[in-house]
Design an enzyme around this catalytic site. Sequence first.
Site, PDB file in Angstrom:
ATOM      1  CG  HIS A   1      -5.627   1.833   5.471  1.00  0.00           C
ATOM      2  ND1 HIS A   1      -5.080   2.674   6.580  1.00  0.00           N
ATOM      3  CD2 HIS A   1      -4.561   0.860   5.302  1.00  0.00           C
ATOM      4  CE1 HIS A   1      -3.851   2.511   6.784  1.00  0.00           C
ATOM      5  NE2 HIS A   1      -3.388   1.412   6.070  1.00  0.00           N
TER       6      HIS A   1
ATOM      7  CE  LYS B   1      -0.277   3.284   4.846  1.00  0.00           C
ATOM      8  NZ  LYS B   1       0.139   3.244   6.302  1.00  0.00           N
TER       9      LYS B   1
ATOM     10  CD  GLU C   1      -3.120  -2.689   7.653  1.00  0.00           C
ATOM     11  OE1 GLU C   1      -2.152  -2.916   7.144  1.00  0.00           O
ATOM     12  OE2 GLU C   1      -3.994  -1.539   7.548  1.00  0.00           O
TER      13      GLU C   1
ATOM     14  CD  GLU D   1      -2.659   5.457   7.161  1.00  0.00           C
ATOM     15  OE1 GLU D   1      -2.615   5.548   5.622  1.00  0.00           O
ATOM     16  OE2 GLU D   1      -1.623   4.939   7.677  1.00  0.00           O
TER      17      GLU D   1
ATOM     18  N   GLY E   1       2.869   2.290  10.677  1.00  0.00           N
ATOM     19  CA  GLY E   1       4.051   3.072  10.744  1.00  0.00           C
ATOM     20  C   GLY E   1       4.683   3.660  11.843  1.00  0.00           C
TER      21      GLY E   1
ATOM     22  CB  SER F   1       5.811  -1.900  11.784  1.00  0.00           C
ATOM     23  OG  SER F   1       5.345  -0.684  12.148  1.00  0.00           O
TER      24      SER F   1
ATOM     25  CG  ASN G   1      -1.613   1.232   1.332  1.00  0.00           C
ATOM     26  OD1 ASN G   1      -1.834   2.148   0.702  1.00  0.00           O
ATOM     27  ND2 ASN G   1      -2.288   1.232   2.669  1.00  0.00           N
TER      28      ASN G   1
HETATM   29  P1  PGA Z   1       3.011   0.222   7.631  1.00  0.00           P
HETATM   30  O1  PGA Z   1       1.685   0.469   7.009  1.00  0.00           O
HETATM   31  O2  PGA Z   1       3.580  -1.051   7.035  1.00  0.00           O
HETATM   32  O3  PGA Z   1       3.966   1.435   6.989  1.00  0.00           O
HETATM   33  O4  PGA Z   1       3.208   0.286   9.014  1.00  0.00           O
HETATM   34  C1  PGA Z   1       0.713  -0.839   6.983  1.00  0.00           C
HETATM   35  C2  PGA Z   1      -0.517  -0.102   6.300  1.00  0.00           C
HETATM   36  O5  PGA Z   1      -0.895   0.816   6.640  1.00  0.00           O
HETATM   37  O6  PGA Z   1      -1.192  -0.916   5.592  1.00  0.00           O
END
Ligand code: PGA
Length: 252
Positions: free
Chosen positions: A99, A15, A169, A101, A175, A214, A13
């Site tokens: 997601h 983003k 997640e 976010e 992140g 992560s 992803n």
């Molecule tokens: P990350 O994000 O691997 O940067 O922690 C995962 C995600 O949001 O799908």
Amino acid sequence: MAGTQPRPLVAGNWKMNGTTAHLREPRLLAAMLRDVKLRCEVLVCPPATLARRVKAVMKGSRIRIGGQDCHTAVSGAHTGDISAEMLKDAGCTAAIVGHSERRTNHGETDATVRAKAAAAHRAGLTAIVCIGETLEERKSGKTLAVVSKQLEGSLPEGTTPANTVIAYEPVWAIGTGLTPTTAEVAEVHTHIRKELGKAVGENAAAMRILYGGSVKPSNAQELMSADNVNGALVGGASLKAADFIGIIKAYA
Ligand code: PGA
């Protein structure tokens, strides 16, 4: 469950990252994967602006492309939004929905996510439905209850292992460089598998449940070895081909 394990999926992803200059990474990834024998599927979800071009630079590879979100309608007066049909038209085979976010920044509820997953299905896309608890919820022992509720509310009628993938997640792991232990991942994934039984019956065994948050080359093997983990949803580490391939190789 031996024998019924679904083919794993490693999805990246991007983003809100990537312009023309970034096309070198998927080009590199496709070249690096050419001779690698894989036990997993690979999906890259770039910003929609790059979908076609990422697909073009990976032409001839087994890597698929997906969207990061979709609107519930086919078309209409929804400035700035993108429909599942548009993603399909741009060459996508999947769409991430719900997601954290999107849930946080755009106020998406389980009902919104459910409608978006249904839209993805309508367009013939695989819906990657994201769920996961906040740190506060984990600390107060609510993790399993939270994911149960999200699952119950976010999966539309007609959900099958062929058209839907679950991504667990934990919000606090996205992140941050923090990850749950393998035992914690296994506990939640095993719980999700059990809960999926309510939605899809005995087909639950065939549904892919990805871990995300992560994931890096250094921890991928261990996280992917946890019970009921069928792949990864990768954010930051999917931006560089060299890192992403390190994760994909957990399944080489
Ligand atoms: P990350 O994000 O691997 O940067 O922690 C995962 C995600 O949001 O799908």
